[in-house]
Design an enzyme around this catalytic site. Structure first.
Site, PDB file in Angstrom:
ATOM      1  N   ASP A 328       0.887  -1.061  -0.074  1.00 17.25           N
ATOM      2  CA  ASP A 328       0.037   0.017   0.073  1.00 17.25           C
ATOM      3  C   ASP A 328       0.545   1.083   0.068  1.00 17.25           C
ATOM      4  O   ASP A 328       0.371   2.294   0.110  1.00 17.25           O
ATOM      5  CB  ASP A 328      -1.141   0.048   1.075  1.00 17.25           C
ATOM      6  CG  ASP A 328      -1.802  -1.032   1.015  1.00 17.25           C
ATOM      7  OD1 ASP A 328      -2.327  -1.442  -0.072  1.00 17.25           O
ATOM      8  OD2 ASP A 328      -2.741  -1.443   2.222  1.00 17.25           O
ATOM      9  N   ARG A 359      -2.813   1.643  -9.634  1.00 17.36           N
ATOM     10  CA  ARG A 359      -1.983   2.546  -9.074  1.00 17.36           C
ATOM     11  C   ARG A 359      -0.553   2.642  -9.787  1.00 17.36           C
ATOM     12  O   ARG A 359      -0.028   3.694  -9.769  1.00 17.36           O
ATOM     13  CB  ARG A 359      -1.691   1.823  -7.491  1.00 17.36           C
ATOM     14  CG  ARG A 359      -2.713   2.037  -6.855  1.00 17.36           C
ATOM     15  CD  ARG A 359      -2.373   1.761  -5.261  1.00 17.36           C
ATOM     16  NE  ARG A 359      -3.629   2.337  -4.448  1.00 17.36           N
ATOM     17  CZ  ARG A 359      -3.775   1.802  -3.187  1.00 17.36           C
ATOM     18  NH1 ARG A 359      -2.929   1.052  -2.629  1.00 17.36           N
ATOM     19  NH2 ARG A 359      -5.038   2.283  -2.328  1.00 17.36           N
TER      20      ARG A 359
HETATM   21  C1  S3P Z   1      -5.194  -5.692   3.448  1.00 17.49           C
HETATM   22  C2  S3P Z   1      -4.325  -6.566   2.558  1.00 17.49           C
HETATM   23  C3  S3P Z   1      -3.820  -6.227   1.483  1.00 17.49           C
HETATM   24  C4  S3P Z   1      -3.903  -4.536   1.375  1.00 17.49           C
HETATM   25  C5  S3P Z   1      -4.997  -3.992   2.080  1.00 17.49           C
HETATM   26  C6  S3P Z   1      -5.419  -4.420   3.284  1.00 17.49           C
HETATM   27  C7  S3P Z   1      -5.685  -6.691   4.578  1.00 17.49           C
HETATM   28  O1  S3P Z   1      -4.479  -6.314   0.261  1.00 17.49           O
HETATM   29  O2  S3P Z   1      -3.514  -4.035  -0.077  1.00 17.49           O
HETATM   30  O3  S3P Z   1      -4.935  -2.465   1.980  1.00 17.49           O
HETATM   31  O4  S3P Z   1      -6.174  -5.969   5.605  1.00 17.49           O
HETATM   32  O5  S3P Z   1      -5.635  -7.845   4.588  1.00 17.49           O
HETATM   33  P1  S3P Z   1      -4.184  -7.994  -0.500  1.00 17.49           P
HETATM   34  O6  S3P Z   1      -4.289  -9.082   0.583  1.00 17.49           O
HETATM   35  O7  S3P Z   1      -4.980  -7.982  -1.617  1.00 17.49           O
HETATM   36  O8  S3P Z   1      -2.845  -7.963  -0.757  1.00 17.49           O
END
Ligand code: S3P
Length: 458
Positions: A328, A359
């Site tokens: 992120d 992004r």
């Molecule tokens: C998150 C996992 C990430 C992240 C998201 C929050 C989470 O996504 O990008 O903002 O809380 O498990 P991905 O699991 O798709 O990588």
């Protein structure tokens, strides 16, 4: 619930900042906040949560858990009490559940509800409705859930949870904590062992917090892979969760301080889970003056105060295998790279294409419009930094700024370009800052207290 998309677009402009000084805190961690409400909503008894992020994404989860039968009460700023239904005790909601902008909420709840014998329909905003859901549909179908989805496996969709779920062993095809968590949450109401195998470590807040709520969870390493075994059905008991500050939000004031001469700032009480700190590792490699003070443990998670001082930075090649631990944070890293000296190369970050916006495209387009040399790669980007921060009004940062950027309903794109505006020669604008409320309510006020000049364009 009001979602940012139902409001008219709110353009925002950021102009040259003065140095950032002092001590601040940022809102609670988004990942931990979602999980705290979900697990408390399933647990027997009264859970107490402090420091909860009160952004739109997490409020959507609170509303969803209420609609599913939990008693969720706001007691004060960031302080919430939740009486759960017990695992298996959720009831069918009266109407569809609107998840707004939140991929984490919809994917985790899909897992959770996959093994409850009820029918639920999820909707979301335009951003969420364009994101892939097949990655959670595939494993929940193995438990016995049935999904009726729009073309291409996206929202809106309806799920009938399995009445007699079967335990599943699932190797993650994509490095995703959301998918890992969805499988584990489906396992909570499934008799037998649910097993998730992951090759690349992703954030483990689900594992840490489920244990705190009393789940029987075993984590082992073999052949370079992590194997997580959850014994179901789980018996979750209420607990207290103190949510630390979100490192993904702390990244914005940290970045602004690194790019603004004279800055000396401390961001207090930030989550330091090693699966979340890839940005800080990268910044140290770029020569950033960062120290981690008052390191401590809280509820099984690592926490520290981050002290950051301005200093010149050098471009770097970010290792592809670091992607999961800073997924992120690439947008704000791209802004930092625009003013560092030399080239920054980001690879292995193809997941950026399926976040709240694409992004990679959004950052490169916005940077180029603001006078930065940046090119897209399939799985990342290459940015050639200007090498100069703005030392007083007479000097140039080498980044012209002056352009308006489309955020595509993406909070992190909006905040990243507000940071660019703090450091660029001319103001930078975004077309819609509304989505910032999904993760960082009060962002502009906090940055302005520190020296930023962020406000509506006149
Ligand atoms: C998150 C996992 C990430 C992240 C998201 C929050 C989470 O996504 O990008 O903002 O809380 O498990 P991905 O699991 O798709 O990588």
């Amino acid at each position: 619930m009001t979602s940012s998309t139902s409001l008219s677009p709110a353009p925002l402009r950021s102009s040259g900042s003065t140095d950032l000084k002092g001590r601040v805190t940022v809102p609670g961690d988004k990942s931990i906040s979602h999980r705290a409400l979900m697990f408390a909503g399933l647990a027997i008894g009264k859970s107490h949560i402090t420091g909860l992020l009160e952004g739109e994404d997490v409020l959507a989860t609170a509303a969803a858990m209420r609609a599913l039968g939990a008693t969720v009460t706001r007691m004060g700023d960031g302080v919430w009490e939740v009486h759960g239904t017990g695992v298996g005790g959720l009831r069918a909601p009266a109407t569809h559940i609107d998840m707004g902008n939140s991929g984490t909420a919809v994917r985790l709840l899909t897992g959770l509800l996959a093994t409850h014998d009820l029918t639920v329909t999820f909707t979301g905003d335009a951003s969420l409705s364009s994101r892939p859901m097949e990655r959670v549909f595939a494993p929940v179908a193995l438990f016995g859930a049935q999904i009726m989805a729009a073309e291409g496996g996206r929202l809106p969709f309806t799920m009938q949870g399995a009445a007699r779920p079967l335990p599943v062993t699932y190797e993650l095809p994509v490095a995703s904590a959301q998918v890992k968590s969805a499988v584990l949450l489906a396992g909570l109401n499934t008799p037998g062992n649910t097993v998730v195998i992951e090759q690349i470590p992703t954030r483990d807040h689900t594992e840490i917090m489920l244990r705190n709520f009393g789940a029987d969870l075993d984590v082992t390493q073999a052949d370079g892979k992590t194997r997580i075994t959850l014994k179901g059905p789980a018996d979750l008991k209420a607990c207290t969760v103190d949510v630390p500050g979100d490192p993904s939000s702390a990244a914005f004031p940290v970045a602004a301080a690194l790019l603004t001469p004279g800055s000396d700032l401390t961001v207090e009480n930030v989550l330091m889970n090693p699966a979340r700190t890839g940005l800080f590792t990268t910044l140290l490699e770029m020569g950033a003056d960062l120290t981690f003070e008052n390191q401590r443990d809280a509820g099984g998670e690592k926490v520290a105060d981050i002290k950051v001082r301005y200093g010149p930075l050098k471009g770097t090649a970010v290792p592809a295998d670091r992607a999961a631990s800073m997924i992120d944070e690439y947008p704000v890293l791209a802004v930092i790279a625009a003013i560092a000296e030399g080239e920054t190369r980001i690879t292995g970050a193809q997941e950026l294409r399926v976040k709240e916006s694409d992004r990679i495209a959004a950052m490169v387009t916005g940077l180029v419009a603001n006078g930065v040399k940046a090119v897209e790669l399939d799985d990342g980007m290459v940015i050639t930094g200007s090498g100069g921060a703005r030392l007083g009004s007479a000097n140039s940062s080498g980044v012209t700024g002056g352009a308006r950027v489309e955020t595509g309903l993406d909070h992190r794109i909006a905040m990243s370009f507000m940071v660019l505006g703090m450091a660029a020669d001319e103001p930078v604008e975004v077309d819609d800052a509304g989505p910032i409320n999904t993760s960082f309510p009060g962002f502009a006020d906090l940055m302005n207290q520190l020296g930023a000049k962020i406000g509506a364009p006149s």
